[in-house]
Write a protein that holds these residues in place. Structure first.
Motif, mmCIF file in Angstrom:
data_model
loop_
_atom_site.group_PDB
_atom_site.id
_atom_site.type_symbol
_atom_site.label_atom_id
_atom_site.label_comp_id
_atom_site.label_asym_id
_atom_site.label_seq_id
_atom_site.Cartn_x
_atom_site.Cartn_y
_atom_site.Cartn_z
ATOM 1 N N TYR A 28 7.947 -1.354 14.909
ATOM 2 C CA TYR A 28 7.152 -2.534 15.255
ATOM 3 C C TYR A 28 7.876 -3.346 16.310
ATOM 4 O O TYR A 28 9.096 -3.370 16.374
ATOM 5 C CB TYR A 28 6.953 -3.446 14.039
ATOM 6 C CG TYR A 28 6.175 -2.832 12.916
ATOM 7 C CD1 TYR A 28 4.793 -2.739 12.989
ATOM 8 C CD2 TYR A 28 6.817 -2.362 11.786
ATOM 9 C CE1 TYR A 28 4.061 -2.189 11.958
ATOM 10 C CE2 TYR A 28 6.091 -1.802 10.737
ATOM 11 C CZ TYR A 28 4.718 -1.717 10.840
ATOM 12 O OH TYR A 28 4.015 -1.158 9.822
ATOM 13 N N ARG A 190 -1.408 -9.567 6.788
ATOM 14 C CA ARG A 190 -0.943 -8.456 5.961
ATOM 15 C C ARG A 190 -1.228 -7.129 6.657
ATOM 16 O O ARG A 190 -2.239 -6.951 7.310
ATOM 17 C CB ARG A 190 -1.624 -8.475 4.598
ATOM 18 C CG ARG A 190 -1.261 -9.682 3.748
ATOM 19 C CD ARG A 190 -1.807 -9.537 2.341
ATOM 20 N NE ARG A 190 -1.438 -10.679 1.504
ATOM 21 C CZ ARG A 190 -2.161 -11.757 1.337
ATOM 22 N NH1 ARG A 190 -3.322 -11.860 1.979
ATOM 23 N NH2 ARG A 190 -1.760 -12.739 0.558
ATOM 24 N N ARG A 191 -0.311 -6.199 6.451
ATOM 25 C CA ARG A 191 -0.496 -4.864 7.005
ATOM 26 C C ARG A 191 -1.390 -4.034 6.090
ATOM 27 O O ARG A 191 -1.367 -4.189 4.876
ATOM 28 C CB ARG A 191 0.856 -4.153 7.129
ATOM 29 C CG ARG A 191 1.770 -4.749 8.175
ATOM 30 C CD ARG A 191 3.159 -4.179 8.032
ATOM 31 N NE ARG A 191 4.043 -4.633 9.088
ATOM 32 C CZ ARG A 191 5.372 -4.666 8.998
ATOM 33 N NH1 ARG A 191 5.953 -4.310 7.875
ATOM 34 N NH2 ARG A 191 6.100 -5.081 9.999
ATOM 35 N N ASP A 195 -2.520 3.376 7.570
ATOM 36 C CA ASP A 195 -3.152 3.312 8.883
ATOM 37 C C ASP A 195 -3.557 4.724 9.289
ATOM 38 O O ASP A 195 -2.883 5.705 8.953
ATOM 39 C CB ASP A 195 -2.188 2.724 9.914
ATOM 40 C CG ASP A 195 -2.886 2.393 11.226
ATOM 41 O OD1 ASP A 195 -3.384 1.272 11.362
ATOM 42 O OD2 ASP A 195 -2.940 3.285 12.097
ATOM 43 N N ARG A 426 -0.293 2.407 15.823
ATOM 44 C CA ARG A 426 -0.974 2.000 14.602
ATOM 45 C C ARG A 426 -2.221 1.197 14.993
ATOM 46 O O ARG A 426 -2.123 0.044 15.426
ATOM 47 C CB ARG A 426 -0.028 1.201 13.721
ATOM 48 C CG ARG A 426 1.144 2.053 13.234
ATOM 49 C CD ARG A 426 2.101 1.273 12.367
ATOM 50 N NE ARG A 426 1.451 0.759 11.164
ATOM 51 C CZ ARG A 426 1.206 1.480 10.081
ATOM 52 N NH1 ARG A 426 1.525 2.763 10.042
ATOM 53 N NH2 ARG A 426 0.641 0.916 9.021
ATOM 54 N N ASP A 429 -3.327 -1.951 12.494
ATOM 55 C CA ASP A 429 -2.246 -2.805 12.014
ATOM 56 C C ASP A 429 -2.160 -4.041 12.910
ATOM 57 O O ASP A 429 -1.992 -3.914 14.127
ATOM 58 C CB ASP A 429 -0.920 -2.040 12.054
ATOM 59 C CG ASP A 429 0.175 -2.721 11.259
ATOM 60 O OD1 ASP A 429 0.237 -3.964 11.295
ATOM 61 O OD2 ASP A 429 0.958 -2.029 10.596
ATOM 62 N N TRP A 431 0.137 -5.905 13.388
ATOM 63 C CA TRP A 431 1.460 -5.991 14.014
ATOM 64 C C TRP A 431 1.671 -4.931 15.075
ATOM 65 O O TRP A 431 2.714 -4.900 15.722
ATOM 66 C CB TRP A 431 2.549 -5.889 12.951
ATOM 67 C CG TRP A 431 2.498 -7.028 11.998
ATOM 68 C CD1 TRP A 431 1.964 -7.044 10.745
ATOM 69 C CD2 TRP A 431 2.961 -8.355 12.245
ATOM 70 N NE1 TRP A 431 2.066 -8.284 10.186
ATOM 71 C CE2 TRP A 431 2.693 -9.119 11.092
ATOM 72 C CE3 TRP A 431 3.582 -8.983 13.315
ATOM 73 C CZ2 TRP A 431 3.018 -10.460 10.992
ATOM 74 C CZ3 TRP A 431 3.910 -10.314 13.224
ATOM 75 C CH2 TRP A 431 3.627 -11.041 12.067
#
Length: 543
Positions: A28, A190-191, A195, A426, A429, A431
């Motif tokens: 990330y 929140r993740r 994914d 991802r 996601d 993030w």
């Protein structure tokens, strides 16, 4: 197909280099580098560590967004953007907030410097000054998990505390120094538990081994048929045939299997110690060389079915020796592809080119480098199993951080990580970031899976009665369990071989013992063939 004699050394060297990154995980923007798990949770200091989005506005105009990490103490941060308030940001006075503030604030957010006192002390003084939250600027480029001291008790902090990296603090301070009105919004989305990137990565890994195994088995089958024909027509020539048929294959023995992992460990330490921008650039060049070789080998093998004459016509090229016309036609495209990827590898879609080069290289290695029997495969995977666990987990005690994960992410290099990885962004996601899998997580188990299919074809076994189907299933299940563990560990990198090796190797050994083939698999690695030429020709029908 091109003459591979000149590239064995290169491919085998790459096989050693590829297992450096037997690590599966996520990368990330804003990953937490430092970790302090020694400080236990206690009342008032028991928050889970979460990444926090810090969106900014300058004079009412939306500006940059930064990523921070929430502290173990203080109130939790809202998860939805719509529930987060825009709040004015001010510099603390004193800057370190290690004493009472010189003025009061009405629910504003304070930005303070790290150092000179405890994190909880800063939060307490900010809270006493009327701040609604405190942003603590780290004195390094990485994030750091803020915890409470072991002797701290009676904590009563009711505002959130977030740490930002040094460069984010410098940008915010520049905004404030211009006399502008700066507002920030804090929230921690929140993740998703899973994914879709992990699904595609699983399919890529399984598909790569599947393709490589069939190519390897097909080549072995063709070589065996050719050898049996000569045995039938000219048995006196058999020794020469055996020597020639094996010229395009590198068989690993038990000694080289052990050295394989030792050399890989040395490479890993070397990369870890020399991790820098220029060293990453060197690895990119090496990756491109290997990727060109792999892509070229795969394309030539594929196109030679339609352009057979061009694939079997050779020209002598200085340094490279005899090279087919088809190879000469394909080489410029492969070189151009790798160069374009290297130049534009920082763009958002560059991962596609990296994955194509990586998959082609892995397939080529699995076609050329082989294990001759189950004994060598057991030694190789057992050593890799220990290697993976050591460099992901045990190395933390020796180097204060996981060497494998640091190298995979490219920490301290100013880059997104080294290229010896398959990765997919991802997609769902908030993030962002990538799901990644190291080449070693595919290559090493792939050697065993490819061996199983070669054995099945030479033994004239059907899919159900053979070993390949079960080895393939075991690998897929082991990789799936890896991703389950990855999610349970909140995205922290996992040594995939910790899960894959027991499933794959254990299944193979158990089946071999149950079916009575273990001795042959362990020693010779090839079945007895009474009338091999006839049996090999009927193999496809039985499958």
């Amino acid at each position: 197909m091109m003459d591979l004699k000149g590239v064995f050394g290169l491919i085998f060297l790459w096989a050693g280099l590829l297992i450096l990154l037997s690590n599966t995980g996520r990368v990330y923007a804003g990953d937490i580098v430092h970790d302090d798990n020694l400080a236990p949770k206690k009342p008032g200091c028991e928050n889970d560590f979460v990444l926090v989005k810090v969106q900014t506005w300058v004079d009412g105009i939306e500006d940059e967004e930064f990523v921070g990490v929430g502290a173990r103490f203080g109130t939790t941060i809202v998860s939805k953007e719509k529930n987060a308030n825009q709040t004015h940001l001010f510099l603390s006075d004193p800057r370190d907030c290690c004493g009472p503030a010189n003025k009061k604030f009405d629910g504003d957010i304070l930005m303070v410097d790290r150092g000179n006192c405890k994190f909880t002390t800063k939060a307490n003084f900010a809270q006493a000054a009327g701040a609604s939250a405190v942003l603590i600027i780290n004195n390094e480029k990485e994030l750091y998990k803020m915890v409470c001291e072991p002797d701290e008790t009676d904590l009563d902090i009711h505002i959130p505390a977030v740490m930002l990296p040094q460069d984010a603090g410098a940008t915010l301070e520049k905004m404030l120094s211009n006399g502008s009105s700066v507002s920030v919004q804090l929230y921690s989305p929140r993740r998703p538990v899973v994914d879709i990137a992990e699904v595609f990565l699983w399919l890529m890994a399984v598909g790569t081994i599947l393709c490589a195994s069939y190519w390897s088995a097909w080549s072995a089958r063709e070589a065996a048929i050719e050898q049996d024909k000569f045995l039938k027509d000219a048995p006196d020539e058999l020794p020469n045939i055996k020597g020639n048929s094996g010229s395009s294959v590198v068989d690993i023995n038990t000694t080289s299997a052990i050295l394989f992992v030792v050399v890989a460990s040395c490479f890993l330490i070397l990369i870890y110690k020399l991790m820098s921008y220029w060293f990453i650039e060197l690895l990119v060049v090496l990756f491109c060389i290997g990727g060109v070789e792999g892509l070229q080998t795969c394309l030539v093998a594929f196109l030679s079915r339609w352009f057979k004459q061009a694939g079997e016509s050779f020209i002598k090229v200085p340094v490279f020796g005899a090279v087919s016309y088809l190879t000469l036609a394909v080489a410029p495209f492969c070189i151009a592809f790798a160069v374009v990827w290297a130049v534009y590898r920082d763009v958002s879609f560059a991962w596609i080119g990296q994955d194509i080069l990586g998959i082609a290289l892995i397939i080529t290695v699995l076609q050329i480098v082989r294990i001759p029997n189950l004994k060598v495969g057991t030694v190789l995977l057992s050593c890799a199993f220990i290697y993976d666990i050591f460099w992901v987990f045990v190395s933390k005690k020796l180097f204060k951080e996981s060497v494998m994960i640091v190298v995979a992410r490219g920490d301290r290099s100013g880059e997104d990580g080294i290229p010896m990885l398959l990765k997919i962004p991802r997609l769902f996601d908030p993030w962002g970031g990538y799901s990644i899998i190291g080449f070693g997580d595919i290559l090493l188990p792939g050697l065993l899976v490819a061996f199983s299919l070669r054995y099945d074809w030479l033994a004239n076994k059907s899919l159900r009665a053979g070993y390949f189907l079960w080895a393939m299933f075991a690998y897929g299940l082991g990789l799936l369990i890896t991703y389950v563990a990855l999610n349970l560990m909140d995205g922290h990198g996992q040594p995939a071989l910790l899960y894959i090796v027991p499933f794959t190797l254990g299944t193979f050994l158990a089946l071999g013992r149950k079916r009575g083939d273990l001795k042959i698999l362990w020693t010779r690695g090839e079945p007895d063939r009474v009338c091999p030429h006839v049996r090999l020709e009927s193999t496809q029908e039985s499958l």
